[in-house]
Design an enzyme around this catalytic site. Structure first.
Site, PDB file in Angstrom:
ATOM      1  N   ASP A 113      -4.307  -0.524  -1.650  1.00 10.77           N
ATOM      2  CA  ASP A 113      -6.086  -1.289  -0.840  1.00 10.77           C
ATOM      3  C   ASP A 113      -6.419  -0.046  -2.216  1.00 10.77           C
ATOM      4  OD1 ASP A 113      -7.149  -0.917   1.461  1.00 10.77           O
ATOM      5  OD2 ASP A 113      -6.717   0.951   2.360  1.00 10.77           O
ATOM      6  N   SER A 150     -15.026   0.543   5.546  1.00 15.95           N
ATOM      7  CA  SER A 150     -14.499   1.381   6.758  1.00 15.95           C
ATOM      8  C   SER A 150     -14.107   2.802   6.359  1.00 15.95           C
ATOM      9  CB  SER A 150     -12.813   0.664   6.249  1.00 15.95           C
ATOM     10  OG  SER A 150     -12.148   1.647   5.552  1.00 15.95           O
ATOM     11  N   ALA A 196       0.622   0.122   6.091  1.00 16.73           N
ATOM     12  CA  ALA A 196       0.666   1.611   7.714  1.00 16.73           C
ATOM     13  C   ALA A 196       1.118  -0.362   8.460  1.00 16.73           C
ATOM     14  CB  ALA A 196      -0.308   1.919   7.958  1.00 16.73           C
ATOM     15  N   GLU A 215     -12.746  -5.345   6.143  1.00 16.51           N
ATOM     16  CA  GLU A 215     -11.461  -3.913   6.292  1.00 16.51           C
ATOM     17  C   GLU A 215     -11.031  -4.233   4.850  1.00 16.51           C
ATOM     18  OE1 GLU A 215     -11.113  -5.010  10.169  1.00 16.51           O
ATOM     19  OE2 GLU A 215     -12.238  -2.980  10.977  1.00 16.51           O
ATOM     20  N   CYS A 253      -2.082  -2.483   7.813  1.00 16.77           N
ATOM     21  CA  CYS A 253      -1.761  -3.617   6.613  1.00 16.77           C
ATOM     22  C   CYS A 253      -0.507  -4.365   6.861  1.00 16.77           C
ATOM     23  CB  CYS A 253      -1.968  -2.708   4.684  1.00 16.77           C
ATOM     24  SG  CYS A 253      -4.014  -1.996   4.676  1.00 16.77           S
ATOM     25  N   HIS A 277     -10.892   7.027   1.130  1.00 22.05           N
ATOM     26  CA  HIS A 277      -9.556   7.001   1.131  1.00 22.05           C
ATOM     27  C   HIS A 277      -8.833   5.884   0.131  1.00 22.05           C
ATOM     28  CE1 HIS A 277      -9.185   3.438   3.616  1.00 22.05           C
ATOM     29  NE2 HIS A 277      -8.615   3.285   3.275  1.00 22.05           N
ATOM     30  N   LYS A 298      -6.640  -4.604  -3.247  1.00 23.11           N
ATOM     31  CA  LYS A 298      -7.106  -5.510  -2.208  1.00 23.11           C
ATOM     32  C   LYS A 298      -7.699  -4.934  -1.532  1.00 23.11           C
ATOM     33  CE  LYS A 298      -4.329  -4.892   1.937  1.00 23.11           C
ATOM     34  NZ  LYS A 298      -4.667  -2.832   1.933  1.00 23.11           N
ATOM     35  N   HIS A 328      -9.885   0.389  -2.790  1.00 22.41           N
ATOM     36  CA  HIS A 328     -12.086   0.794  -2.271  1.00 22.41           C
ATOM     37  C   HIS A 328     -13.036   0.627  -3.027  1.00 22.41           C
ATOM     38  CE1 HIS A 328     -10.500  -0.413   1.957  1.00 22.41           C
ATOM     39  NE2 HIS A 328     -10.610   0.452   2.222  1.00 22.41           N
ATOM     40  N   ASP A 331       0.872  -1.235   0.123  1.00 17.50           N
ATOM     41  CA  ASP A 331      -0.541  -0.111  -0.138  1.00 17.50           C
ATOM     42  C   ASP A 331       0.572   1.289  -0.723  1.00 17.50           C
ATOM     43  OD1 ASP A 331      -2.000  -2.224   0.196  1.00 17.50           O
ATOM     44  OD2 ASP A 331      -2.609  -1.226   1.927  1.00 17.50           O
TER      45      ASP A 331
HETATM   46  C1  VGL Z   1      -4.750   0.608   6.052  1.00 22.13           C
HETATM   47  C2  VGL Z   1      -6.235   1.859   6.982  1.00 22.13           C
HETATM   48  C3  VGL Z   1      -7.296   1.605   6.703  1.00 22.13           C
HETATM   49  C4  VGL Z   1      -3.479   0.158   5.261  1.00 22.13           C
HETATM   50  C5  VGL Z   1      -5.949   0.486   5.392  1.00 22.13           C
HETATM   51  O1  VGL Z   1      -2.909  -0.101   3.864  1.00 22.13           O
HETATM   52  O2  VGL Z   1      -2.420  -0.115   6.364  1.00 22.13           O
HETATM   53  N1  VGL Z   1      -5.180   1.791   6.875  1.00 22.13           N
HETATM   54  N2  VGL Z   1      -7.173   1.235   5.102  1.00 22.13           N
HETATM   55 ZN    ZN Z   2      -8.529   1.236   3.168  1.00 19.62          ZN
END
Ligand code: VGL
Ligand code: ZN
Length: 179
Positions: free
Chosen positions: A49, A57, A128, A100, A132, A68, A93, A51, A9
């Site tokens: 990520d 989420s 992060a 989530e 993730c 996001h 993903k 979405h 990500d």
């Molecule tokens: C993530 C919060 C929401 C990540 C993804 O990539 O760590 N954190 N969606």
């Molecule tokens: Zn996310």
């Protein structure tokens, strides 16, 4: 030991200026690119990520996060400093609006892709640390891969102070190597 690098990500929305900016997220670029060009890895995978606009989420849907990484928006693109030519496969993903989808293994082709290529060991980097990266590394262990997390190529959100350190502790306890 065929080894893959999993770049999790590393996207615009998770970097400074993005919708869900991870503090200093962009600073991982040099180390990530160094690993990509090291010649150590048989396969380099970047996850995104990715979405749908109505993802559960998002705070407007009662979730914990601002909107996001909506599919096909600039925020969801890989960060421009990532050595994109060194990435062999992009895995999207977080497409199921109901889950989530923190882990790169959650409802994706990642496990079968790695097995198909004979990979038995993975190094996990990216964003992060406390979401993730953590969930991907834990799933990699559950899937039977040997797992290393390169701590100089990850950054965390730290909703609570210390979350990233606790994530790395949890990963060590679960059997990952943190380098
Ligand atoms: C993530 C919060 C929401 C990540 C993804 O990539 O760590 N954190 N969606
Ligand atoms: Zn996310």
């Amino acid at each position: 030991m065929p080894e893959a690098l999993l770049v999790i990500d590393f996207q615009n929305d998770f970097c400074p200026g993005g919708a869900l900016a991870v503090p200093h997220g962009d600073e991982i670029a040099d180390r990530v690119n160094e690993l990509i060009s090291s010649g150590r890895f048989d396969l380099v995978v970047a996850t995104r990520d990715w979405h749908p606009a109505d993802h559960g989420s998002f705070s407007e849907r009662g979730g914990p996060w601002p909107v996001h990484c909506v599919q096909d928006t600039p925020g969801a693109e890989l960060h421009p400093e990532l050595d994109r030519d060194g990435v062999d496969v992009v895995v999207d993903k977080g497409q199921n609006p109901q889950t989530e989808g923190y882990s790169g293994f959650d409802e994706t082709e990642l496990a079968s892709l790695l097995r198909e290529r004979g990979i038995d060991s993975v190094t996990v980097v990216g964003l992060a640390t406390d979401y993730c990266v953590k969930n991907t590394a834990l799933d990699a262990l559950r899937e039977g891969f040997d797992v290393t997390v390169d701590s100089s190529a990850v950054r965390g959100v730290n909703v609570q102070a210390g979350d990233s350190e606790r994530a790395l502790d949890e990963l060590r306890a679960a059997g990952a190597r943190v380098s």
